[in-house]
Design a protein around this motif. Structure first.
Motif, mmCIF file in Angstrom:
data_model
loop_
_atom_site.group_PDB
_atom_site.id
_atom_site.type_symbol
_atom_site.label_atom_id
_atom_site.label_comp_id
_atom_site.label_asym_id
_atom_site.label_seq_id
_atom_site.Cartn_x
_atom_site.Cartn_y
_atom_site.Cartn_z
ATOM 1 N N VAL A 169 41.434 70.799 -43.843
ATOM 2 C CA VAL A 169 40.721 69.583 -44.255
ATOM 3 C C VAL A 169 39.906 69.860 -45.515
ATOM 4 O O VAL A 169 40.022 69.159 -46.525
ATOM 5 C CB VAL A 169 39.781 69.099 -43.126
ATOM 6 N N ASP A 173 32.156 78.201 -47.324
ATOM 7 C CA ASP A 173 33.021 78.826 -46.319
ATOM 8 C C ASP A 173 32.718 80.328 -46.330
ATOM 9 O O ASP A 173 32.527 80.910 -47.405
ATOM 10 C CB ASP A 173 34.506 78.597 -46.648
ATOM 11 N N GLN A 216 47.322 78.494 -41.469
ATOM 12 C CA GLN A 216 47.548 79.044 -40.115
ATOM 13 C C GLN A 216 49.005 78.992 -39.631
ATOM 14 O O GLN A 216 49.445 79.901 -38.941
ATOM 15 C CB GLN A 216 46.620 78.365 -39.112
ATOM 16 N N ASP A 259 40.341 69.629 -36.705
ATOM 17 C CA ASP A 259 40.178 70.120 -35.335
ATOM 18 C C ASP A 259 38.809 69.824 -34.735
ATOM 19 O O ASP A 259 38.656 69.796 -33.524
ATOM 20 C CB ASP A 259 40.388 71.643 -35.301
HETATM 21 C C1 LIG Z 1 48.871 80.458 -35.227
HETATM 22 C C2 LIG Z 1 48.740 78.991 -35.523
HETATM 23 C C3 LIG Z 1 49.852 78.253 -35.852
HETATM 24 C C4 LIG Z 1 49.742 76.898 -36.113
HETATM 25 N N1 LIG Z 1 50.872 76.197 -36.435
HETATM 26 C C5 LIG Z 1 50.783 74.876 -36.682
HETATM 27 C C6 LIG Z 1 51.954 74.141 -37.011
HETATM 28 O O1 LIG Z 1 53.071 74.679 -37.064
HETATM 29 N N2 LIG Z 1 51.810 72.802 -37.275
HETATM 30 C C7 LIG Z 1 50.587 72.175 -37.223
HETATM 31 O O2 LIG Z 1 50.518 70.965 -37.467
HETATM 32 N N3 LIG Z 1 49.463 72.852 -36.904
HETATM 33 C C8 LIG Z 1 49.534 74.178 -36.642
HETATM 34 N N4 LIG Z 1 48.389 74.891 -36.304
HETATM 35 C C9 LIG Z 1 47.091 74.174 -36.194
HETATM 36 C C10 LIG Z 1 46.441 73.967 -37.557
HETATM 37 O O3 LIG Z 1 46.445 75.151 -38.291
HETATM 38 C C11 LIG Z 1 45.019 73.435 -37.358
HETATM 39 O O4 LIG Z 1 45.072 72.249 -36.617
HETATM 40 C C12 LIG Z 1 44.350 73.171 -38.717
HETATM 41 O O5 LIG Z 1 44.139 74.387 -39.371
HETATM 42 C C13 LIG Z 1 43.025 72.433 -38.571
HETATM 43 O O6 LIG Z 1 42.444 72.290 -39.814
HETATM 44 P P1 LIG Z 1 40.855 72.293 -40.009
HETATM 45 O O7 LIG Z 1 40.584 72.095 -41.461
HETATM 46 O O8 LIG Z 1 40.231 71.359 -39.038
HETATM 47 O O9 LIG Z 1 40.400 73.753 -39.552
HETATM 48 P P2 LIG Z 1 40.743 75.154 -40.247
HETATM 49 O O10 LIG Z 1 41.976 75.066 -41.055
HETATM 50 O O11 LIG Z 1 40.687 76.152 -39.153
HETATM 51 O O12 LIG Z 1 39.532 75.396 -41.245
HETATM 52 C C14 LIG Z 1 38.193 75.575 -40.829
HETATM 53 C C15 LIG Z 1 37.455 76.296 -41.943
HETATM 54 O O13 LIG Z 1 36.062 76.204 -41.706
HETATM 55 C C16 LIG Z 1 35.450 77.466 -41.957
HETATM 56 N N5 LIG Z 1 34.236 77.501 -41.174
HETATM 57 C C17 LIG Z 1 34.104 77.649 -39.831
HETATM 58 N N6 LIG Z 1 32.803 77.593 -39.479
HETATM 59 C C18 LIG Z 1 32.099 77.404 -40.617
HETATM 60 C C19 LIG Z 1 30.719 77.250 -40.899
HETATM 61 N N7 LIG Z 1 29.792 77.304 -39.942
HETATM 62 N N8 LIG Z 1 30.344 77.082 -42.189
HETATM 63 C C20 LIG Z 1 31.263 77.039 -43.171
HETATM 64 N N9 LIG Z 1 32.593 77.151 -42.962
HETATM 65 C C21 LIG Z 1 32.995 77.330 -41.695
HETATM 66 C C22 LIG Z 1 36.505 78.470 -41.533
HETATM 67 O O14 LIG Z 1 36.301 79.729 -42.172
HETATM 68 C C23 LIG Z 1 37.784 77.785 -42.021
HETATM 69 O O15 LIG Z 1 38.092 78.137 -43.338
HETATM 70 C C24 LIG Z 1 48.473 76.248 -36.044
HETATM 71 C C25 LIG Z 1 47.334 76.987 -35.706
HETATM 72 C C26 LIG Z 1 47.460 78.352 -35.455
HETATM 73 C C27 LIG Z 1 46.228 79.140 -35.090
#
Ligand SMILES: Cc1cc2nc3c(=O)[nH]c(=O)nc-3n(C[C@H](O)[C@H](O)[C@H](O)COP(=O)(O)OP(=O)(O)OC[C@H]3O[C@@H](n4cnc5c(N)ncnc54)[C@H](O)[C@@H]3O)c2cc1C
Length: 456
Positions: free
Chosen positions: A14, A37, A45, A308
């Motif tokens: 995101v 971050d 991921q 997430d």
């Molecule tokens: C092994 C694996 C395989 C996957 N395969 C798929 C797939 O094939 N298809 C699919 O649709 N989805 C897949 N997913 C799920 C997908 O990767 C997640 O749903 C997605 O990354 C969510 O995005 P996000 O931005 O919410 O969180 P994230 O991408 O996890 O990003 C969160 C960020 O916030 C940072 N952060 C955390 N806490 C703090 C804080 N307190 N202050 C500042 N920064 C912070 C972290 O360092 C990270 O960079 C997979 C996940 C995993 C683990």
């Protein structure tokens, strides 16, 4: 007009996409974008299983923030608190005192963490599979276990070293298990002391099916494929304890394992508890379909969330449905959210996010896969090909795409690397030993994830 300050918490799927779009689509006199971050990179991921299996270089499955987000200010640190009433976030830099950052708009996107249970031994013995560090550690650990097993004359040590347990049969768990087994099987070609049948790969899944993201028949196909590869698939089974590597399952079985990987789901970032933003009973930030944070029926001015950590209504599902935690939703929500922030800054109305989940693609090792996209079901090579082309199209930046394609091509032509670089995880060991006047006892190489001797 003073530029609006947009603070992006977390540069994952995101955060990175939202910051990129905001910094491209808003002029510098309209807004400045600050991204916080603790990591200097975004982790793609979905490529973690392939990075762990050695098909992609670890460096190429991450996206460097400073290179990609040149028009943003990057702060390497962790947001520890958000007081939205004061529009102020507290940031803990890597070293040094905490600092406060004020903002006009906040994008809350710290994602999720592994959803663990209070299982005896799990915290000490297990490892998750959500970060590049975990994936590469696991790769080195699995290859290292092959070396341990090949060198020992003790059958207990060998059995324990070659037992790999994965808990949780979602796409992360299934892909991690299947890719790691495929890599280890490949590596065994160079270990005349070991046979593939010496290895034991166990999947422990609490429900009656795997891959809940696809139809039952595709889940059943996946189980059949894993069974064909002689994996030990335990459905409707729970991990009860794993103290000192002694795995006890709810079906009564128990055995020793050096490797226990926990992939049984995620929960929203615990940092959200340190904010005054509204959350639902699962700890997710409550959002409108416009990705604006909402408290009851009051829109929280200047607060946005997605991915997430957010409860975003799924307008394509039945009433009361929420978008699943997936990269598929995260990157699309990021784009919608960035456009909505721009709209609000320019005095226009935000638009609702609406995307029907297209399905899932999963790799089960080289040339093997399973996919269900827009109702079309694919198995084996075509599914694997779709998995690669889909994720290649999704990883940000041309630079990463080219590097990933080169990695795949090299692995295809020259075979993948199957060497353990476990020393990376303790690089000072040799130097410390050399600098210590009285030599320490040689450390036995039979330790598991926590260093416990499996024979004890
Ligand atoms: C092994 C694996 C395989 C996957 N395969 C798929 C797939 O094939 N298809 C699919 O649709 N989805 C897949 N997913 C799920 C997908 O990767 C997640 O749903 C997605 O990354 C969510 O995005 P996000 O931005 O919410 O969180 P994230 O991408 O996890 O990003 C969160 C960020 O916030 C940072 N952060 C955390 N806490 C703090 C804080 N307190 N202050 C500042 N920064 C912070 C972290 O360092 C990270 O960079 C997979 C996940 C995993 C683990």
């Amino acid at each position: 007009m003073n530029p609006q300050r947009i603070l992006v918490v977390g540069a994952g799927h995101v955060g990175l996409y939202a910051a990129l779009r905001l910094s491209k689509k808003l002029r510098s006199w309209e807004a400045e974008v600050i991204v916080v971050d603790p990591q200097p990179h975004m982790t793609y991921q979905p490529f973690l299983p392939e990075a762990a299996a050695g098909n992609i270089s670890p460096r190429h499955s991450v996206v460097p923030l400073r290179r990609e987000l040149r028009r943003c200010t990057i702060v390497s640190g962790t947001v520890t608190r958000v007081e939205h009433d004061r529009k102020t976030a507290t940031v803990q830099p890597i070293i040094g005192p905490a600092r406060e950052i004020q903002y006009d708009h906040i994008v809350v996107a710290p994602g999720s963490v592994s959803r663990t249970l209070p299982i005896p031994g799990l915290a000490e013995q297990g490892i998750g599979f959500k970060t590049i560090g975990e994936a590469i550690f696991l790769r080195n650990h699995v290859l290292d276990r092959l070396d341990v097993a090949a060198a020992t004359t003790d059958p207990d040590v060998r059995r324990c070293a070659l037992t790999f347990v994965f808990v949780g049969g979602g796409y992360a768990g299934i892909e991690a298990l299947a890719e790691m087994e495929d890599m280890a099987r490949d590596a065994l070609k160079y270990y005349p002391e070991l046979k593939p049948d010496d290895m034991r790969w166990v999947l422990v899944e609490a429900t009656l099916r795997v891959l809940p993201e696809v139809d039952r028949d595709m889940g059943a196909y996946t189980v059949a494929q894993l069974l064909k590869r002689k994996m030990d698939i335990r459905l409707e089974t729970r991990l009860e304890s794993c103290v000192d590597g002694l795995v006890r399952l709810s079906d009564g079985d128990s055995f020793r394992a050096d490797t226990i990987v926990w992939t049984a789901g995620v929960k929203p970032s615990p940092m959200l508890a340190q904010t005054d933003l509204p959350r639902d009973e699962r700890g997710r930030v409550t959002c409108l379909p416009t990705l604006q944070v909402v408290d009851g029926d009051r829109v929280v001015d200047g607060a946005w969330s997605a991915g997430d950590c957010a409860a975003v209504p799924d307008l394509t599902g039945p009433p009361g449905a929420y978008c699943s935690p997936s990269a598929q939703h995260a990157v699309r929500q990021a784009a919608r959210m960035a456009d909505n922030i721009r709209a609000v800054i320019r005095g226009r109305q935000p638009v609702e996010y609406k995307h029907k989940h297209a399905g899932s693609v999963a790799s089960l090792g080289l040339h093997k896969g399973v996919a269900q996209v827009y109702g079309i079901k694919l198995k084996g090579l075509p599914a694997w090909f779709m998995h690669r082309t889909y994720h290649m199209s999704r990883i940000p930046s041309l630079n990463r795409k080219v590097r990933v394609i080169v990695d795949w091509t090299l692995a295809f032509v020259l075979r993948r690397e199957v060497v353990a670089l476990g020393q990376l995880h303790d690089p000072r060991e040799e130097f410390v030993e050399a600098s210590t006047p009285v030599a320490r006892d040689a450390r036995p190489r039979n330790e598991n994830l926590t260093g416990v001797d499996p024979r004890v």
